[in-house]
Every structure is written in structure tokens, then in C-alpha cells.
Scaffold this motif. Sequence first.
Motif, PDB file in Angstrom:
ATOM      1  N   HIS A   1      23.181  52.854  48.491  1.00  0.00           N
ATOM      2  CA  HIS A   1      24.066  52.159  49.430  1.00  0.00           C
ATOM      3  C   HIS A   1      24.864  51.033  48.778  1.00  0.00           C
ATOM      4  N   ALA A   2      25.156  51.161  47.485  1.00  0.00           N
ATOM      5  CA  ALA A   2      25.942  50.126  46.815  1.00  0.00           C
ATOM      6  C   ALA A   2      27.382  50.178  47.309  1.00  0.00           C
ATOM      7  N   LEU A   3      27.927  49.030  47.637  1.00  0.00           N
ATOM      8  CA  LEU A   3      29.308  48.934  48.091  1.00  0.00           C
ATOM      9  C   LEU A   3      29.937  47.715  47.439  1.00  0.00           C
ATOM     10  N   VAL A   4      31.104  47.908  46.866  1.00  0.00           N
ATOM     11  CA  VAL A   4      31.867  46.817  46.268  1.00  0.00           C
ATOM     12  C   VAL A   4      33.074  46.583  47.162  1.00  0.00           C
ATOM     13  N   SER A   5      33.252  45.340  47.614  1.00  0.00           N
ATOM     14  CA  SER A   5      34.439  44.971  48.395  1.00  0.00           C
ATOM     15  C   SER A   5      35.399  44.255  47.470  1.00  0.00           C
ATOM     16  N   ILE A   6      36.645  44.724  47.449  1.00  0.00           N
ATOM     17  CA  ILE A   6      37.666  44.149  46.572  1.00  0.00           C
ATOM     18  C   ILE A   6      38.590  43.282  47.421  1.00  0.00           C
ATOM     19  N   ILE A   7      38.792  42.047  46.982  1.00  0.00           N
ATOM     20  CA  ILE A   7      39.697  41.131  47.672  1.00  0.00           C
ATOM     21  C   ILE A   7      40.703  40.639  46.642  1.00  0.00           C
ATOM     22  N   GLY A   8      41.984  40.873  46.899  1.00  0.00           N
ATOM     23  CA  GLY A   8      43.035  40.403  46.002  1.00  0.00           C
ATOM     24  C   GLY A   8      43.545  39.049  46.457  1.00  0.00           C
ATOM     25  N   ALA A   9      43.819  38.163  45.525  1.00  0.00           N
ATOM     26  CA  ALA A   9      44.374  36.846  45.843  1.00  0.00           C
ATOM     27  C   ALA A   9      45.773  36.767  45.260  1.00  0.00           C
ATOM     28  N   ALA A  10      46.765  36.960  46.110  1.00  0.00           N
ATOM     29  CA  ALA A  10      48.170  36.960  45.688  1.00  0.00           C
ATOM     30  C   ALA A  10      48.742  35.563  45.817  1.00  0.00           C
ATOM     31  N   SER A  11      48.256  34.656  45.015  1.00  0.00           N
ATOM     32  CA  SER A  11      48.652  33.269  45.212  1.00  0.00           C
ATOM     33  C   SER A  11      49.854  32.859  44.377  1.00  0.00           C
ATOM     34  N   ALA A  12      49.789  33.072  43.074  1.00  0.00           N
ATOM     35  CA  ALA A  12      50.799  32.584  42.137  1.00  0.00           C
ATOM     36  C   ALA A  12      50.917  31.070  42.208  1.00  0.00           C
ATOM     37  N   LEU A  13      49.987  30.435  42.902  1.00  0.00           N
ATOM     38  CA  LEU A  13      49.994  28.981  42.983  1.00  0.00           C
ATOM     39  C   LEU A  13      49.479  28.412  41.659  1.00  0.00           C
ATOM     40  N   GLY A  14      50.240  27.558  41.067  1.00  0.00           N
ATOM     41  CA  GLY A  14      49.863  26.967  39.798  1.00  0.00           C
ATOM     42  C   GLY A  14      50.129  27.869  38.604  1.00  0.00           C
ATOM     43  N   ALA A  15      50.650  29.043  38.844  1.00  0.00           N
ATOM     44  CA  ALA A  15      50.967  29.960  37.752  1.00  0.00           C
ATOM     45  C   ALA A  15      52.472  29.908  37.505  1.00  0.00           C
ATOM     46  N   PRO A  16      52.879  29.844  36.247  1.00  0.00           N
ATOM     47  CA  PRO A  16      54.310  29.732  35.969  1.00  0.00           C
ATOM     48  C   PRO A  16      55.079  31.040  36.135  1.00  0.00           C
ATOM     49  N   HIS A  17      54.390  32.139  36.408  1.00  0.00           N
ATOM     50  CA  HIS A  17      55.053  33.431  36.516  1.00  0.00           C
ATOM     51  C   HIS A  17      54.880  33.981  37.932  1.00  0.00           C
ATOM     52  N   ALA A  18      55.984  34.167  38.628  1.00  0.00           N
ATOM     53  CA  ALA A  18      55.915  34.636  40.013  1.00  0.00           C
ATOM     54  C   ALA A  18      55.350  36.044  40.135  1.00  0.00           C
ATOM     55  N   GLY A  19      55.361  36.823  39.063  1.00  0.00           N
ATOM     56  CA  GLY A  19      54.834  38.187  39.103  1.00  0.00           C
ATOM     57  C   GLY A  19      53.359  38.258  39.405  1.00  0.00           C
ATOM     58  N   THR A  20      52.635  37.148  39.209  1.00  0.00           N
ATOM     59  CA  THR A  20      51.206  37.173  39.495  1.00  0.00           C
ATOM     60  C   THR A  20      50.927  37.394  40.982  1.00  0.00           C
ATOM     61  N   ALA A  21      51.867  37.056  41.844  1.00  0.00           N
ATOM     62  CA  ALA A  21      51.685  37.283  43.274  1.00  0.00           C
ATOM     63  C   ALA A  21      51.660  38.770  43.602  1.00  0.00           C
ATOM     64  N   ALA A  22      52.279  39.590  42.766  1.00  0.00           N
ATOM     65  CA  ALA A  22      52.324  41.036  43.006  1.00  0.00           C
ATOM     66  C   ALA A  22      51.130  41.774  42.417  1.00  0.00           C
ATOM     67  N   ALA A  23      50.314  41.084  41.626  1.00  0.00           N
ATOM     68  CA  ALA A  23      49.206  41.745  40.943  1.00  0.00           C
ATOM     69  C   ALA A  23      48.200  42.419  41.882  1.00  0.00           C
ATOM     70  N   PRO A  24      47.763  41.788  42.978  1.00  0.00           N
ATOM     71  CA  PRO A  24      46.799  42.463  43.845  1.00  0.00           C
ATOM     72  C   PRO A  24      47.327  43.768  44.443  1.00  0.00           C
ATOM     73  N   ALA A  25      48.596  43.805  44.818  1.00  0.00           N
ATOM     74  CA  ALA A  25      49.165  45.040  45.367  1.00  0.00           C
ATOM     75  C   ALA A  25      49.202  46.131  44.297  1.00  0.00           C
ATOM     76  N   ALA A  26      49.528  45.739  43.061  1.00  0.00           N
ATOM     77  CA  ALA A  26      49.527  46.717  41.970  1.00  0.00           C
ATOM     78  C   ALA A  26      48.117  47.227  41.712  1.00  0.00           C
ATOM     79  N   LEU A  27      47.140  46.344  41.792  1.00  0.00           N
ATOM     80  CA  LEU A  27      45.741  46.740  41.608  1.00  0.00           C
ATOM     81  C   LEU A  27      45.299  47.673  42.731  1.00  0.00           C
TER      82      LEU A  27
END
Length: 68
Positions: free
Chosen positions: A12-38
Motif C-alpha cells: 500500500h505504498a503511495l507517494v503524493s507529489i506536490i509541485g511548488a510553482a513559486s519562482a519567489l526568490g529565484a532569478p529565473h521566471a522559468g522555475t514557475a513552470a517546472a512543476p507543470a513540466a514535471l
Amino acid sequence: MTTNPGALRAPHALVSIIGAASALGAPHAGTAAAPAALQDSPLRQRLAGLGPAAEWAAILSPGVPPPT
């Protein structure tokens, strides 16, 4: 390093994945798109091939209320 596929199997192992599309404090706005790409990647299928079931729980974004 080699992963033994059976090593991750648990009843019954289950992994829940939560993406954090923040880009807060990151100099590259592309980091906000990373969870959707994942989410669009084969991550869940690859985890399932190793043993644990995986579910995509949420993508959290600044200014958007978390799902309930």
C-alpha cells in the motif's frame, strides 16, 4: 548507484507529489513552470515501475489558494 526495484516496494505504498510553482526568490521566471513540466513527465509511471503508486496531489502557486 543501482536501484533494486524491489527495495522500494511496500504494501500500500503511495507517494503524493506536490509541485511548488513559486519562482519567489529565484532569478529565473522559468522555475514557475517546472512543476507543470514535471507533471507532464513520465515520473509517476517510472515510480510505479519501481514499486510505489504515485499521485499528483497539487501544484501550489503564489496568489492561488491551495486546493481543499
